[in-house]
Design a protein around this motif. Structure first.
Motif, PDB file in Angstrom:
ATOM      1  N   SER A 289       5.953  21.243  39.524  1.00 39.84           N
ATOM      2  CA  SER A 289       4.884  22.130  39.983  1.00 39.84           C
ATOM      3  C   SER A 289       3.578  21.791  39.259  1.00 39.84           C
ATOM      4  O   SER A 289       3.587  21.358  38.107  1.00 39.84           O
ATOM      5  CB  SER A 289       5.253  23.592  39.726  1.00 39.84           C
ATOM      6  OG  SER A 289       5.471  23.818  38.343  1.00 39.84           O
ATOM      7  N   ASN A 290       2.472  22.003  39.938  1.00 41.95           N
ATOM      8  CA  ASN A 290       1.131  21.738  39.393  1.00 41.95           C
ATOM      9  C   ASN A 290       1.005  20.310  38.876  1.00 41.95           C
ATOM     10  O   ASN A 290       0.549  20.064  37.764  1.00 41.95           O
ATOM     11  CB  ASN A 290       0.790  22.718  38.267  1.00 41.95           C
ATOM     12  CG  ASN A 290      -0.690  22.681  37.889  1.00 41.95           C
ATOM     13  OD1 ASN A 290      -1.541  22.466  38.755  1.00 41.95           O
ATOM     14  ND2 ASN A 290      -0.984  22.845  36.620  1.00 41.95           N
ATOM     15  N   ALA A 291       1.430  19.354  39.708  1.00 43.72           N
ATOM     16  CA  ALA A 291       1.354  17.944  39.328  1.00 43.72           C
ATOM     17  C   ALA A 291       0.967  17.107  40.546  1.00 43.72           C
ATOM     18  O   ALA A 291       1.143  17.529  41.700  1.00 43.72           O
ATOM     19  CB  ALA A 291       2.683  17.464  38.751  1.00 43.72           C
ATOM     20  N   VAL A 292       0.429  15.917  40.270  1.00 43.43           N
ATOM     21  CA  VAL A 292      -0.028  15.002  41.323  1.00 43.43           C
ATOM     22  C   VAL A 292       0.444  13.601  40.956  1.00 43.43           C
ATOM     23  O   VAL A 292       0.421  13.209  39.776  1.00 43.43           O
ATOM     24  CB  VAL A 292      -1.573  15.017  41.429  1.00 43.43           C
ATOM     25  CG1 VAL A 292      -2.061  13.996  42.468  1.00 43.43           C
ATOM     26  CG2 VAL A 292      -2.092  16.397  41.768  1.00 43.43           C
ATOM     27  N   TRP A 293       0.895  12.843  41.962  1.00 37.04           N
ATOM     28  CA  TRP A 293       1.220  11.446  41.713  1.00 37.04           C
ATOM     29  C   TRP A 293      -0.053  10.677  41.396  1.00 37.04           C
ATOM     30  O   TRP A 293      -1.083  10.853  42.045  1.00 37.04           O
ATOM     31  CB  TRP A 293       1.899  10.816  42.926  1.00 37.04           C
ATOM     32  CG  TRP A 293       3.275  11.327  43.241  1.00 37.04           C
ATOM     33  CD1 TRP A 293       3.679  11.950  44.373  1.00 37.04           C
ATOM     34  CD2 TRP A 293       4.444  11.246  42.406  1.00 37.04           C
ATOM     35  NE1 TRP A 293       5.010  12.270  44.312  1.00 37.04           N
ATOM     36  CE2 TRP A 293       5.514  11.848  43.106  1.00 37.04           C
ATOM     37  CE3 TRP A 293       4.690  10.729  41.122  1.00 37.04           C
ATOM     38  CZ2 TRP A 293       6.792  11.944  42.584  1.00 37.04           C
ATOM     39  CZ3 TRP A 293       5.981  10.821  40.612  1.00 37.04           C
ATOM     40  CH2 TRP A 293       7.012  11.417  41.324  1.00 37.04           C
ATOM     41  N   MET A 294       0.006   9.783  40.423  1.00 38.33           N
ATOM     42  CA  MET A 294      -1.164   9.003  40.045  1.00 38.33           C
ATOM     43  C   MET A 294      -1.728   8.212  41.217  1.00 38.33           C
ATOM     44  O   MET A 294      -2.949   8.053  41.349  1.00 38.33           O
ATOM     45  CB  MET A 294      -0.821   8.038  38.902  1.00 38.33           C
ATOM     46  CG  MET A 294      -0.841   8.667  37.518  1.00 38.33           C
ATOM     47  SD  MET A 294      -0.444   7.458  36.219  1.00 38.33           S
ATOM     48  CE  MET A 294      -1.834   6.341  36.353  1.00 38.33           C
ATOM     49  N   GLU A 295      -0.863   7.701  42.065  1.00 38.70           N
ATOM     50  CA  GLU A 295      -1.313   6.868  43.180  1.00 38.70           C
ATOM     51  C   GLU A 295      -2.187   7.627  44.166  1.00 38.70           C
ATOM     52  O   GLU A 295      -2.919   7.017  44.958  1.00 38.70           O
ATOM     53  CB  GLU A 295      -0.113   6.276  43.920  1.00 38.70           C
ATOM     54  CG  GLU A 295       0.783   7.315  44.591  1.00 38.70           C
ATOM     55  CD  GLU A 295       1.998   6.708  45.268  1.00 38.70           C
ATOM     56  OE1 GLU A 295       2.212   5.481  45.111  1.00 38.70           O
ATOM     57  OE2 GLU A 295       2.724   7.447  45.956  1.00 38.70           O
ATOM     58  N   ASN A 296      -2.139   8.948  44.109  1.00 36.78           N
ATOM     59  CA  ASN A 296      -2.934   9.774  45.027  1.00 36.78           C
ATOM     60  C   ASN A 296      -4.267  10.218  44.428  1.00 36.78           C
ATOM     61  O   ASN A 296      -4.933  11.094  44.984  1.00 36.78           O
ATOM     62  CB  ASN A 296      -2.127  11.003  45.459  1.00 36.78           C
ATOM     63  CG  ASN A 296      -0.895  10.636  46.268  1.00 36.78           C
ATOM     64  OD1 ASN A 296      -0.895   9.632  46.984  1.00 36.78           O
ATOM     65  ND2 ASN A 296       0.157  11.426  46.144  1.00 36.78           N
TER      66      ASN A 296
END
Length: 445
Positions: A289-296
């Motif tokens: 939760s509350n995280a994003v893939w670096m590639e995005n």
């Protein structure tokens, strides 16, 4: 322009330690002392003065002829550093005026739509000032033009130390040589802005410049430095420490050495936290939760390098490259954080290869590390000529931003992204002191 006493704001006196430059604040009276030998130059005249020093033409059509004339200066280069007269730190001390408050026409160039200052423009001014400072250090009074080609090798650090930057108040930049090697020089620069009747500190910067021969093909010797006082000795000692730190940081680069045990555990823990608990598989990944893939988190841009952006040696101006990288990095932090980001630190910008006029400049920006409301952004710069499709890296930029709100965590998917994450973490940890940003901190693209 309204004249004002050059005094440090009482709330900012502690920001200028005695070891940070020749421009120092008195702990008793809060007075900003400008050395009597310091010369003052309008910001618009800095690049004009640089062109005069090297004999560069303002007309692109004449650049080949001007460079041919510089070849004749080769005979004036010193055969050794001992053959050059030593210089004092104060010999290179320069003050540059950026009269935003008193010249509305100039203000337009630095203005953002939010009525704040474009920091990318400040980067250009710092780069030009750093070069001019070094030409003052290496000046030969008997020669009309300098036989040296002085270029920016590295932006070691830029630290913001003031939380308000208005486009309606005058700014002063100062700089001087603080350390020299045989062919390189460290330049300390500070920036102050007028608040009421006081000039308050805004930032401190450390650049490393290198001297090349008249054709910019090989190294050239620079004048040694005389240390006149304990303050000079401390500045020089800090320059030696900076050099050692850079060597150690480069030796431990993740492009050369494996991550430490602690860093390996960090990456493994992050990997385990993304495994899907519903499956027993290393391939099934789920974001916490509350995280994003670096590639995005990536943003990209392309610039055509026109003659207008050339430097005095007819390559693309390093300040222009920094401005474009910063603006893309700021946009990346803004898009990622969902609110206006504020610059905290510029760190470790290495100029690996000059950019030729006519090149295609590819910029790629990515969030590589976050912590609370800090955002670490990496911008990668590479060029390709119109004739050759091969891409070559020219710079890697590191910017630390602070968002108004807490931001998501970023998670790497691949081993390569994991190395970017750890590199971003290292740069973030190298930040001098975490700062508390206020709402009136107005430094934008």
């Amino acid at each position: 322009m309204r004249r004002a006493a050059l005094r440090l704001c009482a709330s900012s006196k502690a920001l200028l330690a005695p070891s940070r430059g020749l421009i120092q604040g008195s702990s008793k009276q809060g007075v900003l002392h400008m050395h009597e030998a310091c010369s003052s130059i309008h910001v618009n005249h800095v690049r004009d003065k640089l062109r005069e020093i090297v004999g560069a033409s303002t007309n692109w059509r004449d650049h080949v002829k001007a460079m041919e004339e510089r070849k004749l200066l080769h005979t004036f280069l010193a055969k050794s550093q001992k053959a050059l007269p030593p210089r004092k730190m104060k010999d290179s001390l320069i003050e540059v005026l950026l009269p935003l408050g008193s010249e509305p026409e100039l203000r337009e160039k630095y203005l953002t739509v939010q009525n704040t200052v474009r920091f990318g423009r400040i980067l250009e001014d710092l780069d030009s000032l750093g070069v001019l400072v070094c030409y003052m250090h290496t000046k030969n009074p008997s020669l009309k033009m300098s036989p040296l080609s002085i270029v920016t090798a590295l932006v070691d650090k830029i630290d913001m130390c003031k939380q308000s930057l208005s486009p309606e108040q005058d700014i002063k930049l100062t700089g001087h040589v603080s350390w020299v090697g045989k062919t390189s020089m460290e330049v300390k620069m500070q920036m102050f802005q007028l608040h009421g009747d006081e000039f308050c500190p805004v930032l401190e910067a450390t650049f490393v410049m290198v001297a090349r021969d008249s054709e910019n093909k090989g190294p050239a010797f620079v004048n040694p430095l005389i240390l006149e006082s304990p303050e000079d000795e401390e500045l020089f000692r800090q320059g030696e420490l900076n050099k050692g730190r850079r060597i150690a940081f480069s030796s431990a680069s993740l492009l050369k050495m494996a991550p430490s045990a602690e860093e390996r555990n960090t990456i493994h823990d992050m990997f385990l936290s993304t495994l899907d608990p519903k499956t027993i598989s290393f391939q099934s990944r789920v974001l916490p939760s509350n995280a994003v893939w670096m590639e995005n988190t990536k943003l990209k841009s392309l610039e055509i390098c026109h003659p207008q952006e050339r430097n005095i040696f007819n390559r693309i101006f390093g300040g222009f490259l920094m401005r474009k990288a910063y603006e893309l990095g700021w946009a990346t932090a803004c898009s990622f954080g969902g609110s206006r980001p504020f610059l905290v630190t510029v760190d470790d910008i290495m100029f690996q290869k000059p950019v030729e006029v006519g090149s295609l400049l590819y910029l790629s920006s990515q969030v590589c590390f976050t912590q609370k409301n800090y955002i670490q952004v990496r911008v990668h710069s590479e060029v390709a000529s119109l004739q050759n499709k091969e891409h070559m890296t020219t710079n890697v930029f590191h910017f630390t931003f602070m968002s108004e709100n807490e931001v998501p965590l970023v998670f790497p998917k691949t081993y390569g992204e994991s190395m970017l994450y750890l590199d971003g973490q290292r740069h973030f940890k190298s930040m001098s002191v975490p700062v508390t940003m206020k709402k009136d901190y107005n430094v934008e693209p």
